[in-house]
Motif scaffolding. Structure first.
Motif, mmCIF file in Angstrom:
data_model
loop_
_atom_site.group_PDB
_atom_site.id
_atom_site.type_symbol
_atom_site.label_atom_id
_atom_site.label_comp_id
_atom_site.label_asym_id
_atom_site.label_seq_id
_atom_site.Cartn_x
_atom_site.Cartn_y
_atom_site.Cartn_z
ATOM 1 N N ASN A 198 0.830 -1.145 0.146
ATOM 2 C CA ASN A 198 0.107 -0.070 -0.137
ATOM 3 C C ASN A 198 0.858 1.223 0.132
ATOM 4 O OD1 ASN A 198 -2.412 -1.396 -0.140
ATOM 5 N ND2 ASN A 198 -2.829 -1.278 2.017
ATOM 6 N N SER A 199 1.881 1.032 0.680
ATOM 7 C CA SER A 199 2.728 2.393 0.563
ATOM 8 C C SER A 199 3.284 2.565 -0.773
ATOM 9 C CB SER A 199 3.963 2.332 1.758
ATOM 10 O OG SER A 199 4.695 1.061 1.524
ATOM 11 N N LEU A 200 3.713 1.518 -1.394
ATOM 12 C CA LEU A 200 4.241 1.705 -2.736
ATOM 13 C C LEU A 200 3.103 2.085 -3.681
ATOM 14 C CD1 LEU A 200 6.086 0.752 -5.090
ATOM 15 C CD2 LEU A 200 4.969 -1.424 -5.085
ATOM 16 N N SER A 201 1.789 1.849 -3.278
ATOM 17 C CA SER A 201 0.591 2.101 -4.177
ATOM 18 C C SER A 201 0.530 3.796 -4.004
ATOM 19 C CB SER A 201 -0.799 1.715 -3.683
ATOM 20 O OG SER A 201 -0.763 0.215 -4.149
ATOM 21 N N GLN A 202 0.611 4.297 -2.757
ATOM 22 C CA GLN A 202 0.479 5.634 -2.403
ATOM 23 C C GLN A 202 1.891 6.409 -2.954
ATOM 24 O OE1 GLN A 202 0.840 5.277 1.832
ATOM 25 N NE2 GLN A 202 -1.537 5.105 2.072
ATOM 26 N N CYS B 291 -5.301 0.354 -2.858
ATOM 27 C CA CYS B 291 -4.945 -0.198 -1.819
ATOM 28 C C CYS B 291 -5.317 -1.924 -1.798
ATOM 29 C CB CYS B 291 -5.366 0.546 -0.440
ATOM 30 S SG CYS B 291 -4.756 2.160 -0.346
ATOM 31 N N LEU B 292 -4.302 -2.503 -1.434
ATOM 32 C CA LEU B 292 -4.747 -3.956 -1.257
ATOM 33 C C LEU B 292 -5.181 -4.153 0.081
ATOM 34 C CD1 LEU B 292 -2.243 -3.807 -3.588
ATOM 35 C CD2 LEU B 292 -2.173 -6.210 -3.123
ATOM 36 N N HIS B 293 -6.083 -5.181 0.275
ATOM 37 C CA HIS B 293 -6.961 -5.568 1.343
ATOM 38 C C HIS B 293 -6.997 -7.020 1.643
ATOM 39 C CE1 HIS B 293 -8.204 -1.330 1.791
ATOM 40 N NE2 HIS B 293 -8.590 -1.535 0.646
ATOM 41 N N ALA B 294 -6.620 -7.567 2.817
ATOM 42 C CA ALA B 294 -6.706 -8.937 3.252
ATOM 43 C C ALA B 294 -8.013 -9.278 4.193
ATOM 44 C CB ALA B 294 -5.320 -9.410 3.536
ATOM 45 N N ALA B 295 -8.580 -10.201 3.976
ATOM 46 C CA ALA B 295 -9.561 -10.593 4.843
ATOM 47 C C ALA B 295 -8.894 -11.205 6.123
ATOM 48 C CB ALA B 295 -10.478 -11.568 4.514
ATOM 49 N N THR B 296 -7.858 -11.516 6.284
ATOM 50 C CA THR B 296 -7.010 -12.371 7.396
ATOM 51 C C THR B 296 -5.537 -11.631 7.568
ATOM 52 O OG1 THR B 296 -6.432 -14.264 6.093
ATOM 53 C CG2 THR B 296 -8.650 -14.339 7.489
ATOM 54 N N ASP B 297 -5.190 -11.904 8.505
ATOM 55 C CA ASP B 297 -3.621 -11.447 8.657
ATOM 56 C C ASP B 297 -2.741 -12.756 8.126
ATOM 57 O OD1 ASP B 297 -3.696 -9.169 9.745
ATOM 58 O OD2 ASP B 297 -3.713 -9.894 11.683
ATOM 59 N N TYR B 298 -1.593 -12.506 7.542
ATOM 60 C CA TYR B 298 -0.989 -13.562 6.640
ATOM 61 C C TYR B 298 0.392 -13.963 7.373
ATOM 62 C CZ TYR B 298 -4.196 -14.440 2.895
ATOM 63 O OH TYR B 298 -5.292 -14.881 1.850
ATOM 64 N N ASN B 299 0.698 -14.984 7.942
ATOM 65 C CA ASN B 299 2.159 -15.252 7.863
ATOM 66 C C ASN B 299 2.697 -15.947 6.744
ATOM 67 O OD1 ASN B 299 2.293 -14.707 10.800
ATOM 68 N ND2 ASN B 299 1.438 -16.597 11.400
ATOM 69 N N LEU B 300 3.358 -15.140 6.021
ATOM 70 C CA LEU B 300 3.748 -15.589 4.634
ATOM 71 C C LEU B 300 4.871 -16.516 4.754
ATOM 72 C CD1 LEU B 300 3.847 -11.945 3.016
ATOM 73 C CD2 LEU B 300 1.815 -13.608 2.930
ATOM 74 N N SER B 301 4.665 -17.706 3.486
ATOM 75 C CA SER B 301 5.526 -18.758 3.402
ATOM 76 C C SER B 301 6.517 -17.941 2.383
ATOM 77 C CB SER B 301 4.819 -19.757 2.841
ATOM 78 O OG SER B 301 4.431 -19.448 1.424
ATOM 79 N N PRO B 302 7.635 -18.645 2.253
ATOM 80 C CA PRO B 302 8.756 -18.153 1.399
ATOM 81 C C PRO B 302 8.066 -18.145 -0.038
ATOM 82 C CG PRO B 302 10.008 -19.624 2.798
ATOM 83 C CD PRO B 302 8.594 -19.838 3.141
ATOM 84 N N LEU B 303 7.397 -19.078 -0.512
ATOM 85 C CA LEU B 303 6.759 -18.882 -1.926
ATOM 86 C C LEU B 303 5.732 -17.881 -2.084
ATOM 87 C CD1 LEU B 303 6.122 -20.335 -4.423
ATOM 88 C CD2 LEU B 303 4.510 -21.829 -3.396
ATOM 89 N N GLN B 304 5.013 -17.583 -1.094
ATOM 90 C CA GLN B 304 3.915 -16.392 -1.010
ATOM 91 C C GLN B 304 4.924 -14.917 -0.869
ATOM 92 O OE1 GLN B 304 1.825 -17.639 2.431
ATOM 93 N NE2 GLN B 304 0.034 -17.574 1.470
ATOM 94 N N ILE B 305 5.951 -14.985 -0.248
ATOM 95 C CA ILE B 305 6.856 -13.864 -0.522
ATOM 96 C C ILE B 305 7.480 -13.789 -2.067
ATOM 97 C CG2 ILE B 305 9.222 -12.774 0.059
ATOM 98 C CD1 ILE B 305 8.381 -13.885 2.997
ATOM 99 N N ASP B 306 7.558 -14.698 -2.399
ATOM 100 C CA ASP B 306 8.124 -14.773 -3.925
ATOM 101 C C ASP B 306 6.824 -14.168 -4.705
ATOM 102 O OD1 ASP B 306 10.648 -15.608 -3.208
ATOM 103 O OD2 ASP B 306 10.326 -17.740 -3.796
ATOM 104 N N ASP B 307 5.977 -14.651 -4.580
ATOM 105 C CA ASP B 307 4.593 -14.380 -5.372
ATOM 106 C C ASP B 307 4.544 -12.678 -5.406
ATOM 107 O OD1 ASP B 307 3.906 -16.790 -6.092
ATOM 108 O OD2 ASP B 307 2.360 -17.333 -4.714
ATOM 109 N N LEU B 308 4.436 -12.252 -3.903
ATOM 110 C CA LEU B 308 4.350 -10.693 -3.858
ATOM 111 C C LEU B 308 5.379 -9.945 -4.321
ATOM 112 C CD1 LEU B 308 3.055 -10.666 -0.069
ATOM 113 C CD2 LEU B 308 1.495 -10.385 -2.192
ATOM 114 N N GLN B 309 6.623 -10.532 -4.311
ATOM 115 C CA GLN B 309 7.691 -9.691 -5.101
ATOM 116 C C GLN B 309 7.486 -9.775 -6.606
ATOM 117 O OE1 GLN B 309 11.092 -11.727 -3.387
ATOM 118 N NE2 GLN B 309 11.369 -10.353 -1.423
#
Length: 100
Positions: free
Chosen positions: A2-6, A43-61
Motif C-alpha cells: 500500500n505504501s508503494l501504491s501511495q 490499496c490491497l486488502h486482506a480478510a485475514t492476517d497472513y504469516n507468509l511462506s517463502p513461496l508467498q513472499i516470492d509471489d508478492l515480489q
C-alpha cells in the motif's frame, strides 16, 4: 504494497494504480481475486492476517515487479522515484525493491 501504491498514485492516480495491480497479479491460487485479497481504490486488502511462506513472499515480489513494470510504461522514472522514497530496508526487501 500500500505504501508503494501511495507513492505511485501521486503520478498515476488511483484508477490506474488499481487497474495496474489487478492486471499484474500473478497466477497464484492464494492471490486469485475471489480469495481473501482484493484491491480497492489503489490499496490491497486482506480478510485475514497472513504469516507468509517463502513461496508467498516470492509471489508478492513478482506481483510488485510486474506492477512496477506496468507503471513504467507511463512514468519512466519509477525506479528512481522508489529508491528515493522512505521505505525501510525490511519493507524494501519484502517487496523486492532492492536492485530496482
Amino acid at each position: 504494497m500500500n505504501s508503494l501504491s501511495q507513492v505511485i498514485q501521486t503520478y498515476l492516480g488511483t484508477t490506474l494504480v488499481t487497474d495496474y495491480w489487478q492486471v499484474s497479479r500473478p497466477p497464484s491460487p492464494w492471490l486469485e481475486p475471489d480469495k481473501d485479497i482484493w484491491i480497492h481504490r489503489g490499496c490491497l486488502h486482506a480478510a485475514t492476517d497472513y504469516n507468509l511462506s517463502p513461496l508467498q513472499i516470492d509471489d508478492l515480489q513478482q506481483w510488485t515487479r510486474q506492477f512496477i513494470n506496468k507503471c513504467q510504461s507511463i512514468v519512466r522514472g519509477i525506479p528512481q522515484l522508489l529508491r528515493s522514497s522512505a521505505f525501510t530496508p525490511a519493507h524494501a526487501q519484502l517487496l523486492g525493491l532492492r536492485g530496482i
